[in-house]
Design a protein around this motif. Structure first.
Motif, PDB file in Angstrom:
ATOM      1  N   CYS A   1      -2.966 -13.157  34.324  1.00  6.72           N
ATOM      2  CA  CYS A   1      -4.319 -13.714  34.213  1.00  6.72           C
ATOM      3  C   CYS A   1      -4.807 -13.651  32.765  1.00  6.72           C
ATOM      4  O   CYS A   1      -4.517 -12.697  32.035  1.00  6.72           O
ATOM      5  N   LEU A   2      -5.558 -14.648  32.360  1.00  2.00           N
ATOM      6  CA  LEU A   2      -6.126 -14.708  31.018  1.00  2.00           C
ATOM      7  C   LEU A   2      -7.592 -14.307  31.039  1.00  2.00           C
ATOM      8  O   LEU A   2      -8.265 -14.369  32.068  1.00  2.00           O
ATOM      9  N   SER A   3      -8.099 -13.938  29.870  1.00  2.00           N
ATOM     10  CA  SER A   3      -9.544 -13.814  29.713  1.00  2.00           C
ATOM     11  C   SER A   3     -10.144 -15.211  29.651  1.00  2.00           C
ATOM     12  O   SER A   3      -9.438 -16.208  29.437  1.00  2.00           O
ATOM     13  N   VAL A   4     -11.451 -15.295  29.840  1.00  2.00           N
ATOM     14  CA  VAL A   4     -12.114 -16.598  29.759  1.00  2.00           C
ATOM     15  C   VAL A   4     -11.902 -17.226  28.399  1.00  2.00           C
ATOM     16  O   VAL A   4     -11.591 -18.425  28.288  1.00  2.00           O
ATOM     17  N   ASP A   5     -12.026 -16.451  27.337  1.00  2.00           N
ATOM     18  CA  ASP A   5     -11.873 -17.006  25.989  1.00  2.00           C
ATOM     19  C   ASP A   5     -10.446 -17.502  25.744  1.00  2.00           C
ATOM     20  O   ASP A   5     -10.244 -18.536  25.097  1.00  2.00           O
ATOM     21  N   GLU A   6      -9.463 -16.762  26.247  1.00  4.67           N
ATOM     22  CA  GLU A   6      -8.074 -17.210  26.101  1.00  4.67           C
ATOM     23  C   GLU A   6      -7.847 -18.525  26.843  1.00  4.67           C
ATOM     24  O   GLU A   6      -7.134 -19.418  26.356  1.00  4.67           O
ATOM     25  N   ALA A   7      -8.450 -18.654  28.024  1.00  2.00           N
ATOM     26  CA  ALA A   7      -8.274 -19.866  28.820  1.00  2.00           C
ATOM     27  C   ALA A   7      -8.955 -21.056  28.148  1.00  2.00           C
ATOM     28  O   ALA A   7      -8.414 -22.173  28.135  1.00  2.00           O
ATOM     29  N   ILE A   8     -10.139 -20.853  27.586  1.00  3.19           N
ATOM     30  CA  ILE A   8     -10.808 -21.937  26.869  1.00  3.19           C
ATOM     31  C   ILE A   8      -9.978 -22.362  25.666  1.00  3.19           C
ATOM     32  O   ILE A   8      -9.808 -23.564  25.403  1.00  3.19           O
TER      33      ILE A   8
END
Length: 543
Positions: free
Chosen positions: A474-481
């Motif tokens: 799973c990624l952090s939100v910032d990594e996914a953006i």
């Protein structure tokens, strides 16, 4: 000084460490000219308030099938119908009632996992369709369901029929075709429909990119055009040019020709040319609205249909999938293509295919050097730990689809079994190892909404309440953006022009009601898109 536009009343998260936040954005000549205090004393032809919206760089889906998606919007949709196969038959009956005798019925969105692993009965399809040929594409794009009339027209029922290389006509225990055709065998039927007309393709691009604008997409990679079973016309690039000329292209397109069309070019022997497309067309041609990207190669098929090439058999099965051709043939094609100036986008899902793809790309780069548009592995569905350092060292981009989690994650977990599933469609491992990772959906093979894709990177949630592969990915939100913005631009070789909100870059951004960090992870996909701006101009405006 007077400029084209100033966007105000916003909270911009720029992804540029030199200026992480801004409240005003100035645009001149389709590009960002400045922020905040840099705009003091500057006037503009337009001042646009975004009403306090959060602004992010425009979303970029580097691997999707835009013309195909547009065509599906006009097709019979059989995606996960609640009444099971009865609803599928009913939808086809309605289509048959309005389709003239002898004309094609086109359906899309079938996934056997949505129907308890079942496929429609060929006899029932024939009863419904009669002399109307049927082509019903599976969601993955790697298989289709056809009726007897379609098989008759394609020569599949002929006594001397031979299976195509890299494909299969699935048969029952008695040797009779079931109506399921896999991989390259689809082309036997598709070639009776294609090439699509330019009018049809322009309409499809129009429909698709209007849809994209509502979702915040400002850029995309059209992965596999013009040739092979995934292309729609040998002049598909012309359809994009016409769409642009007619104002029907609402996002920046990087077009990626399918490798089937490459052929020997009679260039001067001193040029060391291998195979390519006529007139020396290659990666890099174009401008910031339409450009030519890498060549798309297929090493193998799809994990959802268990045609992806694995090192070991699928869990509980007696087969490991298969490559699309002899590995030496694929290797020679890849190296010859790279020698001719093309960058590579190699579809490899199973670990055996990933093994070969990495080896071939590394060897190509060692022999001919790296390219401004980096080489990629499309999907990278099953990547082992020993691959990570090699991918990072050689700057090979990966494009795993977190968007697959909801619809087919459970099925892929089952296909791999407990010991291998942790390797499935990795994300966090790539980032931590320094492997360039670009966000993508493979639409229409999965939901292409970018906010849903960001949510999927964060949660990896499947339909049955599990996670796809491992929760450790799973990624952090910032990594996914970043995957769908800054990293997508870098992975497309376009980081100098987009991916962050920076002075001098294209004025492509999306306004959303709130930052995805401000909501629960499973609510990211519900955040409303307030506006989409391409080069300083609204392509979608819901203010």
């Amino acid at each position: 000084m007077r400029i084209d536009a100033i966007f105000t009343d916003l909270d911009a998260h720029t992804l540029d460490p030199a200026r992480p936040r801004a409240t005003k954005i100035g645009v001149f000549g389709n590009r960002i000219i400045g922020f905040d205090e840099e705009l003091d004393g500057v006037t503009a032809d337009r001042v646009e308030s975004l009403g306090g919206a959060t602004v992010l760089p425009g979303f970029n889906d580097v691997h999707c099938h835009t013309a195909w998606f547009g065509l599906t919007l006009a097709s019979v949709d059989v995606t996960a119908l609640p009444g099971g196969l009865d609803d599928v038959y009913s939808a086809l009956e309605k289509a048959a009632a309005t389709t003239p005798a002898g004309e094609w019925i086109d359906a899309t969105g079938y996934a056997h996992r949505d129907y308890d692993g079942q496929y429609p009965e060929l006899a029932r399809l024939d009863e419904i369709t009669g002399d109307r040929p049927l082509f019903m594409r599976q969601t993955s794009g790697h298989a289709a369901i056809v009726n007897t009339e379609a098989m008759r027209r394609a020569g599949i029922l002929d006594a001397d029929f031979e299976e195509p290389v890299g494909g299969k006509v699935v048969r029952d225990a008695a040797g009779h075709p079931t109506g399921l055709v896999e991989e390259t065998a689809q082309a036997l039927v598709q070639d009776l429909i294609r090439p699509y007309s330019l009018d049809t393709l322009v309409e499809a691009i129009d429909l698709a990119t209007a849809y994209y604008a509502k979702e915040g997409l400002t850029s995309f990679g059209e992965c596999g055009i013009a040739y092979g079973w995934i292309g729609h016309s040998p002049i598909e690039i012309t359809a994009y040019l016409r769409a642009r000329e007619e104002g029907k292209l609402r996002a920046r397109a990087q077009l990626m020709p399918q490798a089937d069309g490459l052929h020997t070019i009679a260039a001067n022997s001193a040029d060391g040319f291998g195979i390519g497309l006529d007139a020396g067309l290659r990666t890099g041609l174009g401008d910031n609205l339409i450009s030519i990207g890498p060549v798309k190669f297929f090493m193998d098929g799809a994990m959802s249909g268990e045609t992806a090439a694995m090192r070991e058999n699928y869990a509980g099965k007696d087969h490991p999938g298969y490559l699309q051709d002899d590995p030496d043939v694929l290797r020679r094609q890849i190296l010859d293509t790279y020698a001719s100036g093309w960058s590579l986008a190699v579809h490899a899902i199973g670990d055996a295919a990933v093994d070969a793809a990495i080896e071939n790309i590394v060897d190509a780069q060692k022999k001919y050097g790296r390219r401004a548009v980096p080489n990629r592995i499309e999907h990278a569905g099953l990547v082992h730990d020993e691959h990570l350092a090699t991918l990072a060292e050689h700057g090979i981009v990966v494009t795993p689809q977190a968007a697959f989690a909801e619809a087919i994650g459970d099925g892929m977990n089952a296909s791999l079994g407990a010991d291998r599933r942790r390797l499935l469609y990795r994300a966090k491992s790539f980032i931590d190892a320094g492997v360039p990772m670009a966000g993508s959906s493979d639409r229409p093979c999965a939901d292409g909404n970018v906010l849903r894709g960001i949510e999927a990177y964060v949660t990896r949630a499947t339909r049955d309440g599990d996670v796809m592969g491992s929760a450790a990915e799973c990624l952090s939100v910032d990594e996914a953006i970043a995957a769908y913005t800054s990293q997508a631009a870098i992975g497309s070789g376009q980081g100098a022009d987009k991916g962050t909100l920076s002075r001098g870059k294209l004025a492509d951004f999306v306004a959303v009601d709130t930052h995805p960090r401000n909501v629960a992870p499973d609510e990211i996909s519900t955040i409303p898109i307030r506006a989409t701006i391409l080069g300083g101009t609204f392509t979608h405006d819901a203010r």
